[in-house]
Scaffold this active site. Structure first.
Site, PDB file in Angstrom:
ATOM      1  N   GLU A  82      -3.222   7.505  -4.479  1.00  0.00           N
ATOM      2  CA  GLU A  82      -3.150   6.262  -3.707  1.00  0.00           C
ATOM      3  C   GLU A  82      -3.012   5.081  -4.661  1.00  0.00           C
ATOM      4  O   GLU A  82      -3.735   5.004  -5.653  1.00  0.00           O
ATOM      5  CB  GLU A  82      -4.442   6.123  -2.881  1.00  0.00           C
ATOM      6  CG  GLU A  82      -4.489   4.958  -1.921  1.00  0.00           C
ATOM      7  CD  GLU A  82      -5.733   5.036  -1.018  1.00  0.00           C
ATOM      8  OE1 GLU A  82      -5.595   5.354   0.164  1.00  0.00           O
ATOM      9  OE2 GLU A  82      -6.846   4.795  -1.523  1.00  0.00           O
ATOM     10  N   TYR A 135       0.863  -1.183   0.000  1.00  0.00           N
ATOM     11  CA  TYR A 135       0.000   0.000   0.000  1.00  0.00           C
ATOM     12  C   TYR A 135       0.893   1.224   0.000  1.00  0.00           C
ATOM     13  O   TYR A 135       1.892   1.284   0.712  1.00  0.00           O
ATOM     14  CB  TYR A 135      -0.881   0.024   1.261  1.00  0.00           C
ATOM     15  CG  TYR A 135      -1.637   1.322   1.409  1.00  0.00           C
ATOM     16  CD1 TYR A 135      -2.880   1.489   0.812  1.00  0.00           C
ATOM     17  CD2 TYR A 135      -1.086   2.403   2.098  1.00  0.00           C
ATOM     18  CE1 TYR A 135      -3.564   2.686   0.913  1.00  0.00           C
ATOM     19  CE2 TYR A 135      -1.758   3.601   2.206  1.00  0.00           C
ATOM     20  CZ  TYR A 135      -2.994   3.748   1.603  1.00  0.00           C
ATOM     21  OH  TYR A 135      -3.665   4.924   1.690  1.00  0.00           O
TER      22      TYR A 135
END
Lengths: 292, 386, 292, 386
Positions: free
Chosen positions: B197, B109
């Site tokens: 993101e 992530y």
């Protein structure tokens, strides 16, 4: 006393020839604010409601070195440049009314200002008024007719007018009313204003007008919890019934850790014994209860 | 940190976010985006199975059946036909992204976001990415690596290398991670992003870093300087786009009391007031600061044309907004739209007297406070039901 | 005494596993320089000539907090990042050997270093040696065998060796030898080094080795002319016979106002009574003349 | 401020500099660049007369007849045929720029350059531009407006507006000036420029600002990050490009003593020494720092192949350069090129002993000092003449 603006405030209006700049120059003059000059590039030599207009901030300051405050009405695309111009010219308080300034622009000029010891209020804010002393902003004149013991700090323009109106109607004057601005990043946040109110002898009570989103109210509560605020505080938070907003990705959730909601903000205030009004008018009742 | 009604962030469609990141060197799965069924023919050179991903700007897509595996060109065509033109959560599907599969060894992530509190940027990364990232952050916050970035000093390679090491990346994967994060940082700063993101960022079985899903949110106020970003590639619905033209900020809610006010705070407080009186707001409609009569007119017309709306509450406290402009807009809307929906107006602030006069001329009463207006509205609703 | 480097210098080598980094680590160790650690990303855990290698500067400093100086051999494309890493880690003297660093990179990190009180020598420089104390650079060991009263500051590496060699051969030792670097923008310029020599009790004479181009030598002469340098100075300027160089546009001519040429530099020195040698070996004669 | 041998700045051809500036919004005359005679056909849509400008990277082009007016397509073709392929000052003309004329009301001067002394950038501007700008600067320095720009803070619009006012520009011309200077600043910082100069910047009779001639110089060391700039569009000659491949810095001079040394300072000192002995250097050849034997070999081969060179002086003081590598390169060159040109070598510094040994094996003497080597070279030249 009061904070940020007072009898000694001497104002420059940047973007003075625009529709809003011109109109609110008139209103501020009517309120009694001492406006010495305005700036609009290419319009030097004109005058607006009797205020001389210059092409650059530098020229305005050369003519009126006593200017210590600027208010900015310049359109969003050019606003950042005006802020830099004011900072570089040495003005120490800048109130930015302009809304829709890109947030990356704001972030950069806010940090730039901090490094140079300049205070920025806004952007996207109604400005600052110390009733009967000076108004640097767009708050309606007729509300601010009574100075007194309540300092107000708010993220919302119209809600501020609403609550100030009810206070004034109830005979309760205000020391200074500060709209910090509705954008995610602002030059001066609520905690910084509360520190000023704590130092100000005229201010006896503090009203915090918040809204859902962000963590500014939680940080205010945290600061109050640290014991550094001796004056009583009353809060109002708009958005109790708003449905959950647009999610800012996982990152938003990870960073906020549950903060930002109405419940989170109210809980934070309650934990530090700050009463939270359910309606704008209830703020007046809560303040009255605190008064001797 | 949630964005409510106070600020609009444009969320880009997945394919567009990937396009921006790819431009600066992030690897993405081989794929193609399609907006007409007949264009699936371009997929003939791809290696099936592919994954068809309907381009919608919200989470939970997989659970809604908007991602599926297609094994043949025919399958792909069926998927395209199925998705294109469908309206999900008010959003019309205009594009479908087809991508080759990636052999994933590990899901990371990584994101860059605004750090409002510290007035800078924040990079977050975790060696355990994927859909459960928030749960991981809650249970094991130490598994989230945080790097504060000063806007003035910028992001240095050595800082990212240090994060790569903490993620356990080595060799070329560590170098690729620097490339990925620097590309994210460029998109973040050059495109006025609120969020960039990548989740998951796949470490593939052959040691590459590939962005499987991305989320990019852009500052609506800065769109004017990014001509390569079309609002068609964002999460604007048709109604929002329409309102936006007039500088209105409109969000549809589920109730029946139409609301119009100026400023996000006052508009929310007005919603709260409607609920306080036991009713349900039909919308959030903020006319903003300094609205013209045209904006007010168009805003009110949206409410009057909305069949769900039974009555309208207008709550204005003018600062930069002038009450006379609001009054003129209201009068114009009423002259254009035939309606018998009752309208309750509270006007206060700048040019209040003139506003009152304009409304008095067409027989509209102005209330002193929002509470009074809401009380009158409640009474009217009761009599309508009775 | 001496300037910049001495017995207390504790060195980190950035880019230690590269060809030049590794080779010159060996030479510096042989010279007696106290090298505590090296850094090459991805090579942490290795060792080079007995010096432990780390992945990051931060780790190296955690292990060896006494490090106060870094020498950079990192290739030009990655050099700027290494400099920032060293500055951010708190190292206060950074010697950059790497050549071909883009000048805009240099300009930015040099200003960044200045704001943080960090001294940068180079880039594109031979480094610094205080004979018999410490060498942080690539100057040949066998020349620097005698400490003594002459401080040398130079824009050219090989010319420095040449002149140092002749001085040492003539029995004249040096306090510190500083190659400021040959690029148009360097971290520490000649005037700044001369200020250090002026403060250094060991240095009795100063040798300035310049070359045509730029205005650094003229600024040295101007500084000497201001009376702030009490120690005698001898200069040498390379490029007497070079044909006029590539013109830097009108801007170059307007800014330089005739400075930059061999004649301009020699004239500037002569005006402040600094003798200029015609050949490198003549420097030795001029210094000898000054000696008691 | 002149660049001598110590640093190479690539000067872009006029059309390329204009292309970069135009990309960021600077107006340039309508025109087309042509590299083959037959391509003049693209000019058929242009408004004649045009101006044909041979693309050469040096000043004084007009006086050399490399700019001319063409009234017809046929004229243009003749100009193209005349210019293309010609070699002027060692530079082969590869391109010709044809431009429409501009109706000039006033010529301004504006440039951005590195401010070495203050470690920042400097903008210069004058209301009296044109070829006499240096003369104006000398006689009336007050007519040159100087603006220092901090690399960290950047260039703000308001600063440029202030310069525009001092230049007497008003209205749209003042706004256009901001556009022009910001474009120059972007080219300057994004392209690693040493200089971006527009002279003249024409204020046209209809109030527009148009860049008539531009000069852009780029940092050679940063070319690797600008793939859109080809060395073909710069002032590199063939020989320089050849030398550059091996990291050599070669400049042809007019004499007959071949010179090779390491470091710009020592190479110049070696030239000075040759002159001191009454001889003329044939070149400046700096092998740089840490040269490999391949670079030394190729460098020496350039000198040995040069018919003008009667003898070679090699002067090495090794720091990062290793004497043994130099020696190996010399030996390899001599084994590849049959020559009877005498070579005089002085070697000092890093790995000196090994270098001496390698040269001793092939019978080459190494001198202790450059003076001794030069003395021997002088003697050899005398005996060659005698």
């Amino acid at each position: 006393m009061a904070i940020l603006v007072n009898e000694n405030t001497r104002v420059l209006v940047q973007g003075i020839t625009g529709r809003e700049g011109s109109r609110h120059t008139q209103y501020m003059l009517q309120y009694g604010t001492k406006i010495l000059a305005g700036v609009t590039p290419g319009k030097g030599g004109q005058s607006v409601h009797g205020v001389p207009v210059f092409d650059t901030v530098e020229e305005a300051l050369r003519k009126f070195p006593e200017i210590n405050t600027s208010i900015i009405f310049v359109p969003a695309q050019f606003a950042a440049d005006s802020v830099y111009e004011a900072i570089d010219a040495g003005i120490k308080l800048i109130v930015i009314i302009t809304e829709h300034i890109p947030i990356h622009d704001t972030l950069r000029f806010v940090n730039y200002a901090k490094r140079r010891g300049v205070t920025i209020i806004g952007p996207n804010c109604p400005g600052v008024v110390s009733p009967l002393k000076s108004k640097v902003g767009i708050l309606p004149n007729h509300i601010y007719t009574k100075s007194g013991p309540v300092g107000i700090v708010s993220r919302s323009g119209t809600l501020t007018y609403e609550i100030s109106y009810h206070l004034t109607q109830a005979g309760i004057g205000q020391s200074t009313v500060v709209g910090v601005g509705g954008d995610p990043i602002v030059g001066t946040d609520m905690v910084e204003v509360i520190k000023m109110f704590e130092e100000d002898p005229e201010t006896k009570y503090i009203v915090v007008i918040g809204e859902i989103g962000g963590t500014m109210e939680e940080r205010v509560a945290q600061y109050i919890g640290s014991g550094k605020v001796t004056k009583p505080v009353v809060a109002y938070i708009a958005g109790r019934t708003a449905p959950p907003g647009k999610r800012m990705g996982h990152a938003g959730a990870i960073v906020s850790m549950g903060m930002g909601s109405y419940e989170s903000k109210v809980r934070a205030f309650q934990e530090v014994n700050v009463p939270v009004a359910r309606t704008p008018t209830e703020v007046v009742k809560l303040i009255k209860k605190l008064m001797p | 940190m949630q964005s409510h009604f106070n600020k609009y962030f444009v969320r880009l469609l997945e394919y567009k976010g990937k396009e921006l990141l790819s431009k600066y060197g992030v690897k993405i799965p081989r794929g193609a985006v399609i907006s007409r069924v007949e264009d699936v023919s371009v997929l003939s050179t791809f290696k099936f199975p592919l994954y068809a991903k309907a381009q919608v700007p919200f989470a939970g897509r997989a659970k809604m059946g908007l991602v599926r595996r297609v094994d043949t060109l025919k399958d792909a065509e069926n998927a395209a036909r199925d998705y294109l033109g469908r309206v999900v959560q008010d959003y019309p599907i205009r594009k479908v992204l087809f991508e080759e599969g990636v052999s994933v060894a590990k899901e990371l992530y990584v994101s860059i976001t605004l750090d409002r509190e510290n007035r800078g940027y924040l990079m977050l990364a975790s060696a355990e990415g994927g859909v459960d990232i928030e749960e991981i952050a809650r249970r094991s916050p130490e598994k989230i690596i945080r790097l504060y970035i000063d806007d003035y000093e910028g992001l240095r390679d050595y800082m990212v290398r240090s994060v790569a090491r903490k993620l356990g990346l080595e060799g070329t994967a560590a170098q690729d991670f620097v490339t990925v994060v620097k590309a994210m940082y460029r998109v973040f700063t050059e495109y006025d992003a609120e969020l960039v993101e990548i989740n998951p960022l796949a470490l593939t079985t052959d040691g590459q870093l590939v962005a499987i899903d991305v989320k990019v949110m852009i500052d609506d106020n800065a769109l004017y300087r990014h001509p390569d970003i079309s609002v068609e590639d964002s999460d604007y619905t048709m109604e929002e786009l329409e309102a936006r033209k007039y500088g209105l900020h409109y969000v549809e809610l589920t109730g029946y009391v139409g609301i119009m006010a100026n400023g996000a705070g006052l508009t929310m407080a007005t919603m709260d007031l409607v609920k306080e009186f036991g009713h349900e707001p039909a919308d959030f409609l903020d006319i903003g600061g300094g609205a013209s009569k045209d904006s007010v007119r168009e805003g009110l017309k949206i409410l009057l044309h909305d069949d769900r709306v039974k009555a309208v509450l207008i709550n204005i406290f003018g600062g930069i907004t002038r009450c006379d402009e609001v009054a003129r807009g209201v009068v114009e809307a009423l002259s254009e739209v035939k309606t018998n929906k009752p309208i309750f107006i509270r006007l206060k602030g700048t040019n209040e007297e003139e506003g009152r006069k304009i409304l008095a001329e067409v027989g509209i009463k102005v209330y002193e406070t929002a509470e009074e207006a809401m009380e009158a509205l409640s009474k009217a609703l009761r009599s309508m039901q009775g």
